[in-house]
Each structure stands twice: as C-alpha cells, then as structure tokens.
Design a protein around this motif. Structure first.
Motif, PDB file in Angstrom:
ATOM      1  N   ASP A  93       0.483  -1.073   0.167  1.00  0.00           N
ATOM      2  CA  ASP A  93       0.331  -0.225   0.548  1.00  0.00           C
ATOM      3  C   ASP A  93       0.734   1.124   0.212  1.00  0.00           C
ATOM      4  O   ASP A  93       0.324   1.940  -0.209  1.00  0.00           O
ATOM      5  N   GLY A  94       1.744   1.181   0.282  1.00  0.00           N
ATOM      6  CA  GLY A  94       3.231   2.211  -0.220  1.00  0.00           C
ATOM      7  C   GLY A  94       2.846   3.215   1.155  1.00  0.00           C
ATOM      8  O   GLY A  94       3.727   4.004   1.530  1.00  0.00           O
ATOM      9  N   GLN A  95       2.912   1.809   2.322  1.00  0.00           N
ATOM     10  CA  GLN A  95       2.495   2.880   3.520  1.00  0.00           C
ATOM     11  C   GLN A  95       3.972   2.143   4.707  1.00  0.00           C
ATOM     12  O   GLN A  95       4.371   1.144   3.917  1.00  0.00           O
TER      13      GLN A  95
ATOM     14  N   PRO B 210       7.622  -0.255   1.959  1.00  0.00           N
ATOM     15  CA  PRO B 210       7.662  -0.979   0.834  1.00  0.00           C
ATOM     16  C   PRO B 210       9.110  -0.714   0.038  1.00  0.00           C
ATOM     17  O   PRO B 210      10.029  -0.541   0.112  1.00  0.00           O
TER      18      PRO B 210
ATOM     19  N   LYS C 259      10.474  -0.620  -3.816  1.00  0.00           N
ATOM     20  CA  LYS C 259      10.449   0.108  -5.011  1.00  0.00           C
ATOM     21  C   LYS C 259      12.061   0.523  -5.961  1.00  0.00           C
ATOM     22  O   LYS C 259      12.302  -0.194  -5.609  1.00  0.00           O
TER      23      LYS C 259
ATOM     24  N   ARG D 192       8.077   2.318  -8.848  1.00  0.00           N
ATOM     25  CA  ARG D 192       7.286   1.668  -9.118  1.00  0.00           C
ATOM     26  C   ARG D 192       7.355   0.064  -7.901  1.00  0.00           C
ATOM     27  O   ARG D 192       8.523  -0.054  -6.671  1.00  0.00           O
ATOM     28  N   ILE D 193       6.048  -0.307  -6.709  1.00  0.00           N
ATOM     29  CA  ILE D 193       5.895  -0.801  -5.363  1.00  0.00           C
ATOM     30  C   ILE D 193       7.260  -2.666  -6.377  1.00  0.00           C
ATOM     31  O   ILE D 193       5.799  -3.079  -7.338  1.00  0.00           O
TER      32      ILE D 193
ATOM     33  N   GLU E  49       8.337  -5.997  -0.418  1.00  0.00           N
ATOM     34  CA  GLU E  49       8.580  -4.895   0.954  1.00  0.00           C
ATOM     35  C   GLU E  49       9.823  -5.911   0.921  1.00  0.00           C
ATOM     36  O   GLU E  49      10.377  -6.390   1.255  1.00  0.00           O
TER      37      GLU E  49
END
Length: 587
Positions: free
Chosen positions: A122-124, A143, A145, A150-151, A154
C-alpha cells in the motif's frame, strides 16, 4: 496478633504494608510503561533498518531484474546478511509482490511463500510486535521500490526481543532506586504519624478510646444534669439532651455561645465570666445551677466542661419552707399573745370582775372581725387577702408596720391572679427585709385594678436602692443582703421582672430614700396560667374563710396542712394591758 499490637505499631505496620503494595504495583506499572516505550523505540529502529535495506542498490537491482533463483547464496540474501551483521537485526526478509521470500535467516524458508499479506504494497510503513517463525520481535515493514518508483515488494526487519528486555533491565535499576527512596520516606512519615497520633490520643489504644466513647455516651444520656463541653476555641464539642432541654438549644455542636443565645447573665455564666463558683440563673422556665470547670490534661488546656442542674422545684420548696418558717415564728408569737389574753381574762375572773372580763373578751372578738372586714372592703379575692394578712403577721413579728393603701381595689376574680400573688409576695418580702431594723419601719401596699391594667405598688421606709445598683437590681443572683435560712437571695426580683415583662407588663423602681416598686400588668389577661402552675415564689397564704393553709402556686386550690389555723390566728394586735410588744402592726 495484629489486634494486640499498640496503636503506633498498628499504624506503622499498616502504613508499611500499604507503601509496599503500592510501591510494587507502581514498579510493575512503570516497567510495563517502560517496556512499551522501549518497544516503540525498537520498532522505529527496525523501521530505519528496513528503509536502509529497501534503498540498498544490490537488493533493488536484484529485485528489479528479477531474481530467477532465490537461495541462501543469492544476491538478495547476501545483502541481507551484510545488513544484519552491521545492524545486529534479528532478520532482514525481502518479499516480492508474489509473496515469495528472497532472503531469510532460516535458509529453508528462502523461496517459500508467506501466508500473511504483503502489507507494504500500500506504499506505507508499518511497525508492530511480531510473533513470527523466529520468535517475538519488534518488526517494521517498508515498501521496496525499483528505480522508477514502482513497488516491487517489501522489506521486513525484526529486532530480537532479547535486546528489548536487556534494554529494559538496564533502565529499571534507577527506577527501583527511586521507588526505594520513596518507600524509605514513607516509612519515616508513617513513624512520625504514629508518634503524632499516639501523642494526640495521650497514649490510649484503640480499644481504650472506644471504651471511653461508650462510657461517655452512656454517661451523657444517663444522667439528669445538662452537660456541655467546650474545646480550646470555645466551640461546643459535647452537649447532651438534658442541656438542650434546659437551655433551649438546637443543633449546638461546633457553634459558639454568642451564636446560640443572646447576651445576658445565662451566656456569661456558661462562658465562665461570673467566676468559678456555682452560679444560679433564672430563665423563662427554670432556675438553673451552672458550674464551669476547666479541663487540663498533662498540662494542656483542652477547654471546659459546664454542668447545668435544674433547681426550679428545689428553690421553690426552699422558699416556701422559709415562708412557712416565718409564719411559724409569727404564730409562736401569737401563741404567747393568746396566752397573755387568757391570763388577763383569768385574772379578771379571779378578782370577780366578770363584767370587765366580758367587755374585754367582746372587745377582742370585735377587733379581729374588724381587721378582716377592713381588708375585705378593698380586696375581694380570698387568696390575695390571705396573702396580705399572712405577710402582715410576718412583718409584725419582725417589727415592721405593713399597711394597705385605702385606694386599693381588687375584684374577686382578677386577671393575672397567680402572677399577682407571686409579684405581691416577693415585693412584700423584699420590702420587709429592707425595713427590718430601721426606724420607722413602714411598708405600704397598693393594689389597684382598672379596666385596662392592674397596678401594684410597694413602698418602704428602708435605705432605698443605691444608684450604682439600679442597673443590676433585676438580675438573678444580685442582692445586697446575705442568704436567709434556706432561701437563696437574688432570685425574687429577677423572677418578678421576668414574669411581668414576659406577659407584657412593666416594673419600675424609684430612687431613695426608701424604695418604691411599681408593677403594671395589662388587662385583659390573654395568657392565663393553667391550673396547677407552679411559680418559684409560691408564698403560703391563709384562707380567712376556709381556715386552711393554701399556696399561691397551687393553682388557687386549698391545700390543708396538719394544723388548722383560724382567722383569729392571722392577725397581730396591740394589747397594752397584756404587756405585749407595742411595735407590732394593727389593722
């Protein structure tokens, strides 16, 4: 065993137990709070390591190009081992978007799929306490990237719980020292409190204090005397039911005397301003004997205790007894005079002077009837006539001439009758006392009834009332003469003043020489005394018609005594031939 300890020991043990329990609870709560704080710090530390790993070029490059064969010797695992060695992290796990592990401290799990979701997609950033396959740890996930942002997965980093516990143990000793110091201060404070309480209770134990309280309550409500106790600030600390009844007090605890009753002799007596001796005070309903004693224990002044006794009936009986004794002395004198008359008659008869003896006997009988008739002409009420004639007899015995003003007039059933008997009896007693031994010794009585008021005036030829005493003459306990027999002085005028003013009348006294007391009672009598009402003065009087001794305080009802006294025994006449005292009064 605890109940047998001394009060100071109980307090000390109780305080120590309370301090010990609260200290342990506080220490545990503090440890938990500190543990939570350290966990949060470790989570932030794990997050920092995870962010460093997520920006490592080797891991980013391997994950961006695709790691065709994740294993214990792959580039991702190699970079993760390097980071774990540098940061002492428990694990650094790299997971792609397909939930496949590319690094793990357990080689057998590399290339395996994780069961939980990949939360960092979720990018958090996420951090929490994790109970994973390697045990409990402070976990943080961030995350991963690629170079374009782009993710692609993790990074999960965990710090071993043992590190958290070691940090906690290193920080707890200062807190334990602080709590120990607080406990020591509490022990000293408990000891000081126990010593203070022991001193305050004068060394009494709890059972002794409870026993004293029970004894005090039993005593206060069991005795028939009023009891008041005042503390060091003169506030009422103890008051029993009898004191409330006699003094008309309500809720008096914690109040000062000036807040409970108006200025007057009663308040001054309760406050101890009238001296240490027993003080007699008249109220509207009672004659009270008040005694105030200071309370001192171990040299400390604790206040004072006041006892209040109801002496109304006793004082009334004593005054009545004193009046009866006065009548007895007068009747004894009459007996001597009667004997002189009989001796005179016997002598005339022995000499053969029958006619002269008959004339002498007729003269004596007509004299007695004339005297009673003269009083009846002015006073129609039998009780008042009996009172006046009785007072005349007593005055004659003491060498005082008592006369009735010719302007006197009183009906057979006047208003304020019982109060009039009290007023007249006391004023005549005071006037006879004041003129006894003086020359001339005269007392004059006026009773005048009009449609609007009844006026009583008693004047005497005594020394009068001193100017400096006029302000105190109506205070109970004030008198210029010592006590006479059983009757306590200083109550008559005070009682008359209260009785008159209580029923809307007024009383005045003139300046000397001689004293003139004037009482005015308004009519009609709107508050007649009930039958059986007893007044303190209650002078005994002689009923001229019934020939029985009655009391003014008996509601006007005859009360026959052991000796029946006839009309001829109520007057004192002057008989020169009999050789009697020429100073006795004659109507």
């Amino acid at each position: 065993m605890f109940s047998r300890r001394k009060l100071s020991g109980r307090i000390l043990v109780s305080q120590l137990a309370i301090l010990g329990v609260t200290s342990v609870i506080g220490f545990v709560l503090l440890a938990f709070a500190q543990r939570a704080q350290i966990d949060h710090v470790k989570e932030q530390q794990a997050l920092s390591i995870a962010q460093v790993a997520a920006s490592d070029p080797q891991i980013v490059a391997a994950m961006s190009g695709g790691d065709p064969k994740p294993g214990p010797h792959g580039p991702v695992q190699t970079a993760a081992n390097r980071i774990m060695d540098a940061t002492r992290a428990r694990y650094v796990v790299v997971i792609d978007r397909n939930k496949v592990r590319h690094s793990h401290p357990l080689p057998g799990l590399i290339g395996q799929t994780v069961t939980e979701p990949v939360v960092a997609l979720d990018g958090q950033d996420h951090f929490f306490i994790d109970n994973g396959s390697t045990g409990r740890s402070a976990n943080a996930r961030t995350p991963l990237k690629d170079s374009s942002g782009r993710i692609i997965g993790e990074v999960s980093v965990g710090i071993d719980e043992r590190n958290v516990f070691a940090t906690l143990l290193s920080e707890l000793p200062p807190f334990a020292l602080y709590i120990g110091a607080a406990l020591a201060v509490g022990v000293l404070a408990s000891y000081a409190l126990a010593w203070r309480l022991k001193r305050t209770t004068f060394g009494l134990e709890l059972e002794e204090i409870a026993g004293l309280l029970q004894d005090r309550e039993a005593m206060l409500h069991g005795i028939r005397e009023g009891v008041l106790a005042f503390d060091q600030s003169d506030r009422v600390s103890v008051v029993n039911d009898e004191a409330r009844r006699l003094l008309g007090l309500g809720t008096a605890l914690g109040s000062r005397l000036e807040d409970l009753m108006p200025e007057g002799r009663l308040r001054r007596a309760l406050a101890g301003e009238l001296g240490p001796d027993e003080i007699h005070v008249l109220t509207d309903s009672h004659c009270l004997a008040i005694n105030r004693m200071p309370v001192v224990l171990h040299g400390r002044a604790l206040g004072a205790v006041v006892t209040v006794r109801d002496r109304t009936e006793i004082v009334g009986m004593l005054r009545e007894l004193d009046s009866v004794r006065g009548l007895t002395d007068a009747l004894r004198a009459q007996q001597h005079e009667f004997a002189n008359r009989m001796h005179t008659l016997a002598g005339l008869l022995e000499l053969g002077e029958q006619e002269q003896a008959l004339d002498y006997a007729v003269e004596l009988a007509s004299t007695d009837r004339t005297q009673a008739a003269k009083v009846r002409e002015r006073i129609a009420n039998s009780l008042m006539v009996g009172l006046i004639v009785a007072k005349c007899t007593v005055a004659a015995e003491r060498g005082v001439r008592l006369t009735l003003d010719p302007a006197s007039k009183l009906s057979a059933d006047p208003g304020h009758l019982r109060r009039l008997l009290t007023v007249v009896g006391n004023l005549l007693d005071n006037a006879v006392d004041a003129t006894t031994g003086s020359s001339p010794a005269n007392v004059e009585l006026l009773i005048l009834e009009t449609p609007h008021a009844i006026t009583v005036r008693v004047s005497d030829s005594g020394p009068g009332v001193p100017d400096e005493a006029r302000a105190h003459i109506f205070e109970d306990g004030w008198s210029t003469r010592p006590d006479r027999g059983t009757a306590r002085r200083g109550l008559g005028l005070a009682m008359v003043h209260r009785l008159v003013t209580r029923h809307g009348g007024e009383i005045t006294v003139s300046q000397g020489p001689g004293a003139v007391f004037t009482v005015r009672l308004p009519l009609p009598d709107t508050e007649p005394a009930p039958l059986g009402a007893v007044f303190i003065s209650a002078p005994p009087v002689l009923d001229l018609e019934a020939g029985a001794a009655v009391s003014a305080g008996n509601g006007g009802r005859p009360r026959t005594t052991a000796t029946t006294m006839t009309t001829t025994a109520t007057t004192a006449t002057t008989t020169p031939t009999a050789g009697t005292n020429s100073g006795r009064t004659r109507w």
